[in-house]
Design an enzyme around this catalytic site. Sequence first.
Site, PDB file in Angstrom:
ATOM      1  N   SER A 109     -56.601 129.771  47.306  1.00  0.00           N
ATOM      2  CA  SER A 109     -57.817 130.432  46.825  1.00  0.00           C
ATOM      3  C   SER A 109     -58.407 129.578  45.711  1.00  0.00           C
ATOM      4  O   SER A 109     -57.669 128.926  44.966  1.00  0.00           O
ATOM      5  CB  SER A 109     -57.431 131.799  46.283  1.00  0.00           C
ATOM      6  N   SER A 110     -59.732 129.628  45.575  1.00  0.00           N
ATOM      7  CA  SER A 110     -60.361 128.802  44.541  1.00  0.00           C
ATOM      8  C   SER A 110     -59.993 129.260  43.133  1.00  0.00           C
ATOM      9  O   SER A 110     -60.184 128.524  42.171  1.00  0.00           O
ATOM     10  CB  SER A 110     -61.880 128.798  44.708  1.00  0.00           C
ATOM     11  N   CYS A 111     -59.411 130.469  43.000  1.00  0.00           N
ATOM     12  CA  CYS A 111     -59.076 130.938  41.653  1.00  0.00           C
ATOM     13  C   CYS A 111     -57.809 130.287  41.117  1.00  0.00           C
ATOM     14  O   CYS A 111     -57.410 130.551  39.995  1.00  0.00           O
ATOM     15  CB  CYS A 111     -58.952 132.456  41.623  1.00  0.00           C
ATOM     16  N   TYR A 138     -52.304 136.468  40.467  1.00  0.00           N
ATOM     17  CA  TYR A 138     -52.573 136.086  41.857  1.00  0.00           C
ATOM     18  C   TYR A 138     -52.539 134.560  41.984  1.00  0.00           C
ATOM     19  O   TYR A 138     -51.953 134.014  42.920  1.00  0.00           O
ATOM     20  CB  TYR A 138     -53.959 136.631  42.223  1.00  0.00           C
ATOM     21  N   LYS A 142     -50.231 132.103  44.366  1.00  0.00           N
ATOM     22  CA  LYS A 142     -50.828 131.203  45.360  1.00  0.00           C
ATOM     23  C   LYS A 142     -50.450 129.742  45.091  1.00  0.00           C
ATOM     24  O   LYS A 142     -50.235 128.966  46.027  1.00  0.00           O
ATOM     25  CB  LYS A 142     -52.356 131.363  45.364  1.00  0.00           C
ATOM     26  N   HIS A 181     -64.047 142.882  45.980  1.00  0.00           N
ATOM     27  CA  HIS A 181     -64.703 141.748  45.336  1.00  0.00           C
ATOM     28  C   HIS A 181     -66.190 142.075  45.183  1.00  0.00           C
ATOM     29  O   HIS A 181     -66.686 143.048  45.742  1.00  0.00           O
ATOM     30  CB  HIS A 181     -64.515 140.477  46.175  1.00  0.00           C
TER      31      HIS A 181
HETATM   32  P1  GDP Z   1     -63.652 136.881  40.702  1.00  0.00           P
HETATM   33  O1  GDP Z   1     -64.467 135.941  41.546  1.00  0.00           O
HETATM   34  O2  GDP Z   1     -62.197 136.628  40.759  1.00  0.00           O
HETATM   35  O3  GDP Z   1     -64.160 136.935  39.271  1.00  0.00           O
HETATM   36  O4  GDP Z   1     -63.754 138.355  41.328  1.00  0.00           O
HETATM   37  P2  GDP Z   1     -64.911 139.399  41.734  1.00  0.00           P
HETATM   38  O5  GDP Z   1     -65.479 139.058  43.050  1.00  0.00           O
HETATM   39  O6  GDP Z   1     -64.276 140.744  41.604  1.00  0.00           O
HETATM   40  O7  GDP Z   1     -66.037 139.293  40.591  1.00  0.00           O
HETATM   41  C1  GDP Z   1     -66.959 138.245  40.521  1.00  0.00           C
HETATM   42  C2  GDP Z   1     -67.986 138.519  39.417  1.00  0.00           C
HETATM   43  O8  GDP Z   1     -68.851 139.589  39.828  1.00  0.00           O
HETATM   44  C3  GDP Z   1     -67.403 138.959  38.062  1.00  0.00           C
HETATM   45  O9  GDP Z   1     -68.179 138.367  37.039  1.00  0.00           O
HETATM   46  C4  GDP Z   1     -67.628 140.480  38.080  1.00  0.00           C
HETATM   47  O10 GDP Z   1     -67.702 141.034  36.790  1.00  0.00           O
HETATM   48  C5  GDP Z   1     -68.976 140.537  38.796  1.00  0.00           C
HETATM   49  N1  GDP Z   1     -69.328 141.853  39.358  1.00  0.00           N
HETATM   50  C6  GDP Z   1     -70.522 142.480  39.205  1.00  0.00           C
HETATM   51  N2  GDP Z   1     -70.513 143.678  39.787  1.00  0.00           N
HETATM   52  C7  GDP Z   1     -69.300 143.823  40.373  1.00  0.00           C
HETATM   53  C8  GDP Z   1     -68.701 144.869  41.132  1.00  0.00           C
HETATM   54  O11 GDP Z   1     -69.279 145.932  41.385  1.00  0.00           O
HETATM   55  N3  GDP Z   1     -67.424 144.657  41.581  1.00  0.00           N
HETATM   56  C9  GDP Z   1     -66.753 143.476  41.312  1.00  0.00           C
HETATM   57  N4  GDP Z   1     -65.516 143.310  41.809  1.00  0.00           N
HETATM   58  N5  GDP Z   1     -67.289 142.482  40.575  1.00  0.00           N
HETATM   59  C10 GDP Z   1     -68.546 142.653  40.102  1.00  0.00           C
END
Ligand code: GDP
Length: 314
Positions: A109-111, A138, A142, A181
């Site tokens: 994963s890119s994280c 996580y 990974k 996500h």
């Molecule tokens: P990340 O890529 O590991 O940071 O995981 P996410 O996909 O959960 O979040 C990506 C970004 O989207 C972060 O900056 C979150 O704060 C933002 N975000 C905005 N609204 C939402 C929401 O409703 N759900 C989630 N999961 N992230 C959100």
Amino acid sequence: MLDLDASIYVAGHTGLVGSALVRRLQQAGARQLLLRTRAELDLRRQADVEHFFQQQRPQYVLLAAAKVGGIEANRTRPAQFLRDNLQIQTNVIDAAYRCGVRKLLFLGSSCIYPRNAPQPMSEECLLSGALEPTNEWYAIAKIAGLKMCQAYRREFGFDAITAMPTNLYGPGDNFNLTDAHVLPALIRKCFEAKLAHAEALLVWGSGTPRREFLHVDDLADACLYLMNRYSEEAAINVGWGTDISIAELARLIADEVGFAGALQFDRTRPDGMARKLLDVARMTALGWRPRIGLAEGVAATCEWYRAHQVQLRR
Ligand code: GDP
């Protein structure tokens, strides 16, 4: 080359990635797909996994089973993210090697790249700095999986490769707001806001973080491409090489769904990594490119959600 007449085990076939792999393999003409639900085989249990491999003797393994979730799920369930992923991948990779599997593909994963890695992030920046705290549990799991593939290749000559996808989305995603996500979460929020005639839609964080999104059908295509053409120790990034801010993504989804209200940013929620963009030069040099653009992919995923939302809410 991946022998489409041989037995191919897709671990995690009910998930976003696994179900896309099954669709792609079926389309390619795979004749013996080996699939087990979580209820049939708990991949966290070593003895059960060994027994399954000894009985079924798959020849190829696509390891898409993992405990995944968005920024909130990672923050609140660190033990589960670390433990479940370590157990699943260790059991599957080891059993696959012991049972003579011809090739295994692991999904990173890119994280897993450092929080301050230069953007776009190349495969070389792995382990060059501290991880982003919102997903380090996580990420640690990974990284261990990727290293296990490398170690088994070095010590035992096992043909295990690792693909490193960027943020994925598509049909069959998790739309549960507590652990989804961002992309599926915003699709659901937009549908619900539209239905409720809400004036505003709540977006977590500042809206400024940038993310790259790849449709899962493109990832599945890349995985088959790598199974046919790649056999090296280094992990390989899979993405578009372009990104978008969370605010722009929210607007794109709102327009697609037809929600005309305002976007409101909840700054009490974490932003996570400021930017997460993959350097896809290696994959491009191998001759592979994604096909499904973000607007097209978001439209198709909204359509899928529209058709399945009643089931998903149950
Ligand atoms: P990340 O890529 O590991 O940071 O995981 P996410 O996909 O959960 O979040 C990506 C970004 O989207 C972060 O900056 C979150 O704060 C933002 N975000 C905005 N609204 C939402 C929401 O409703 N759900 C989630 N999961 N992230 C959100």
